[in-house]
Design a protein around this motif. Structure first.
Motif, PDB file in Angstrom:
ATOM      1  N   MET A   1       1.252  -1.003   0.201  1.00  0.00           N
ATOM      2  CA  MET A   1      -0.327  -0.031   0.158  1.00  0.00           C
ATOM      3  C   MET A   1       1.267   1.666   0.492  1.00  0.00           C
ATOM      4  O   MET A   1       0.833   2.413  -0.688  1.00  0.00           O
ATOM      5  N   LEU A   2       2.470   1.355   0.522  1.00  0.00           N
ATOM      6  CA  LEU A   2       3.049   2.849   0.869  1.00  0.00           C
ATOM      7  C   LEU A   2       3.645   2.629  -0.520  1.00  0.00           C
ATOM      8  O   LEU A   2       3.233   3.766  -1.278  1.00  0.00           O
ATOM      9  N   ALA A   3       4.179   1.434  -0.639  1.00  0.00           N
ATOM     10  CA  ALA A   3       4.367   1.579  -2.196  1.00  0.00           C
ATOM     11  C   ALA A   3       3.524   1.783  -3.536  1.00  0.00           C
ATOM     12  O   ALA A   3       3.903   3.101  -4.744  1.00  0.00           O
ATOM     13  N   LEU A   4       2.132   1.843  -3.157  1.00  0.00           N
ATOM     14  CA  LEU A   4       1.275   2.380  -4.145  1.00  0.00           C
ATOM     15  C   LEU A   4       1.521   2.851  -4.067  1.00  0.00           C
ATOM     16  O   LEU A   4       0.910   4.774  -5.007  1.00  0.00           O
ATOM     17  N   CYS A   5       0.764   4.187  -2.776  1.00  0.00           N
ATOM     18  CA  CYS A   5       0.118   5.712  -2.860  1.00  0.00           C
ATOM     19  C   CYS A   5       1.852   6.271  -2.582  1.00  0.00           C
ATOM     20  O   CYS A   5       1.829   7.576  -3.321  1.00  0.00           O
ATOM     21  N   ILE A   6       2.993   5.797  -3.004  1.00  0.00           N
ATOM     22  CA  ILE A   6       4.551   7.044  -3.131  1.00  0.00           C
ATOM     23  C   ILE A   6       4.165   6.836  -5.140  1.00  0.00           C
ATOM     24  O   ILE A   6       4.591   7.736  -5.532  1.00  0.00           O
TER      25      ILE A   6
ATOM     26  N   VAL B   1       1.628   6.279  -7.152  1.00  0.00           N
ATOM     27  CA  VAL B   1       0.638   7.705  -7.281  1.00  0.00           C
ATOM     28  C   VAL B   1       0.850   8.653  -6.800  1.00  0.00           C
ATOM     29  O   VAL B   1       0.672   9.807  -8.062  1.00  0.00           O
ATOM     30  N   VAL B   2       1.394   9.797  -5.906  1.00  0.00           N
ATOM     31  CA  VAL B   2       2.306  10.769  -5.689  1.00  0.00           C
ATOM     32  C   VAL B   2       3.665  10.722  -6.774  1.00  0.00           C
ATOM     33  O   VAL B   2       3.404  11.982  -7.265  1.00  0.00           O
ATOM     34  N   LEU B   3       4.639  10.395  -7.074  1.00  0.00           N
ATOM     35  CA  LEU B   3       5.419  10.116  -7.966  1.00  0.00           C
ATOM     36  C   LEU B   3       4.475  10.580  -9.477  1.00  0.00           C
ATOM     37  O   LEU B   3       5.457  11.341 -10.417  1.00  0.00           O
ATOM     38  N   LEU B   4       3.367   9.831  -9.597  1.00  0.00           N
ATOM     39  CA  LEU B   4       2.961   9.660 -10.903  1.00  0.00           C
ATOM     40  C   LEU B   4       2.136  11.394 -11.414  1.00  0.00           C
ATOM     41  O   LEU B   4       2.033  11.948 -12.032  1.00  0.00           O
ATOM     42  N   GLY B   5       1.739  11.923 -10.094  1.00  0.00           N
ATOM     43  CA  GLY B   5       1.397  12.924 -10.230  1.00  0.00           C
ATOM     44  C   GLY B   5       2.636  14.266  -9.912  1.00  0.00           C
ATOM     45  O   GLY B   5       1.553  15.706 -10.896  1.00  0.00           O
ATOM     46  N   ILE B   6       3.156  13.849  -9.539  1.00  0.00           N
ATOM     47  CA  ILE B   6       4.853  14.523 -10.096  1.00  0.00           C
ATOM     48  C   ILE B   6       5.273  14.728 -11.511  1.00  0.00           C
ATOM     49  O   ILE B   6       5.423  15.264 -12.287  1.00  0.00           O
ATOM     50  N   ALA B   7       5.548  13.533 -11.825  1.00  0.00           N
ATOM     51  CA  ALA B   7       5.398  13.385 -13.193  1.00  0.00           C
ATOM     52  C   ALA B   7       4.359  13.792 -14.343  1.00  0.00           C
ATOM     53  O   ALA B   7       4.760  14.391 -15.497  1.00  0.00           O
ATOM     54  N   ALA B   8       2.337  13.814 -13.735  1.00  0.00           N
ATOM     55  CA  ALA B   8       2.994  14.542 -14.838  1.00  0.00           C
ATOM     56  C   ALA B   8       2.020  15.611 -15.660  1.00  0.00           C
ATOM     57  O   ALA B   8       1.791  16.094 -16.024  1.00  0.00           O
ATOM     58  N   ARG B   9       2.467  16.213 -13.687  1.00  0.00           N
ATOM     59  CA  ARG B   9       2.392  17.892 -14.099  1.00  0.00           C
ATOM     60  C   ARG B   9       3.702  18.669 -14.377  1.00  0.00           C
ATOM     61  O   ARG B   9       4.008  19.922 -14.442  1.00  0.00           O
ATOM     62  N   GLY B  10       4.826  18.018 -13.782  1.00  0.00           N
ATOM     63  CA  GLY B  10       6.498  18.272 -14.230  1.00  0.00           C
ATOM     64  C   GLY B  10       6.845  18.987 -15.460  1.00  0.00           C
ATOM     65  O   GLY B  10       6.928  19.428 -15.506  1.00  0.00           O
ATOM     66  N   PRO B  11       6.456  18.046 -16.972  1.00  0.00           N
ATOM     67  CA  PRO B  11       6.962  18.176 -17.807  1.00  0.00           C
ATOM     68  C   PRO B  11       5.783  18.992 -19.006  1.00  0.00           C
ATOM     69  O   PRO B  11       5.938  19.892 -18.867  1.00  0.00           O
TER      70      PRO B  11
END
Length: 178
Positions: free
Chosen positions: A110-115, A117-127
């Motif tokens: 669950m922790l890996a899934l949450c991390i 999701v957060v990283l995907l959010g950053i990856a989607a917004r960053g570029p």
């Protein structure tokens, strides 16, 4: 994220199921009638529109008007973007929670899934940030590309879900951290 996850987690703890049918029916009755009336009024009486231009009706009906929104041509009722995000969350999160509950996911998974999701959010917004800031600074790109889209809200929703999970499943931690 907190409100919906809290309701689902508490129902699951009491009954052993998430009660998806009841959940979806309650959400629909709470949101859809008022939303439908507002959208109908905007289309029937354009004088009510706060700006020129409105997204096509199908985008409101499918709760996708927050995706690819161009405020220069579709600014009317643009604040419905948050309802779109909510609807996307309502459709996906309960199914995801039910699926994860069936699989008995460990705390580490669950922790890996949450991390993720957060990283995907950053990856989607960053570029998106780097692209639009470099080529088109005066336009409403920040609002259209980073603020309104559902994927830009996943990490915030996740924080609400995590707080609800903590309150429901680890009440002693919740009390201590409060």
């Amino acid at each position: 994220g907190f409100l919906i996850a809290d309701q689902l987690f508490r129902h699951h703890d009491r009954s052993g199921s998430f009660g998806l049918g009841t959940f979806y029916a309650r959400r629909a009755m709470r949101i859809l009638p008022a939303y439908a009336v507002m959208v109908l009024l905007y289309f029937l009486f354009p004088v009510l529109q706060e700006r020129d231009g409105i997204a096509p009706p199908w985008k409101f009906a499918s709760f996708t008007m927050n995706l690819g929104l161009d405020l220069r041509t579709q600014g009317t009722f643009s604040h419905a973007w948050s309802l779109c995000v909510e609807e996307h969350f309502y459709h996906v999160f309960p199914l995801l929670a039910a699926g994860l509950a069936r699989r008995e996911v460990s705390a580490r998974q669950m922790l890996a899934l949450c991390i993720t999701v957060v990283l995907l959010g950053i990856a989607a917004r960053g570029p998106t940030w780097l692209h639009w800031a470099a080529i088109d600074p005066p336009r409403n790109w920040f609002i259209e590309q980073i603020y309104y889209p559902t994927w830009a809200r996943l990490d915030g929703l996740l924080m609400g879900v995590l707080l609800a999970a903590l309150q429901v499943h680890r009440p002693q931690w919740w009390q201590r951290w409060q």
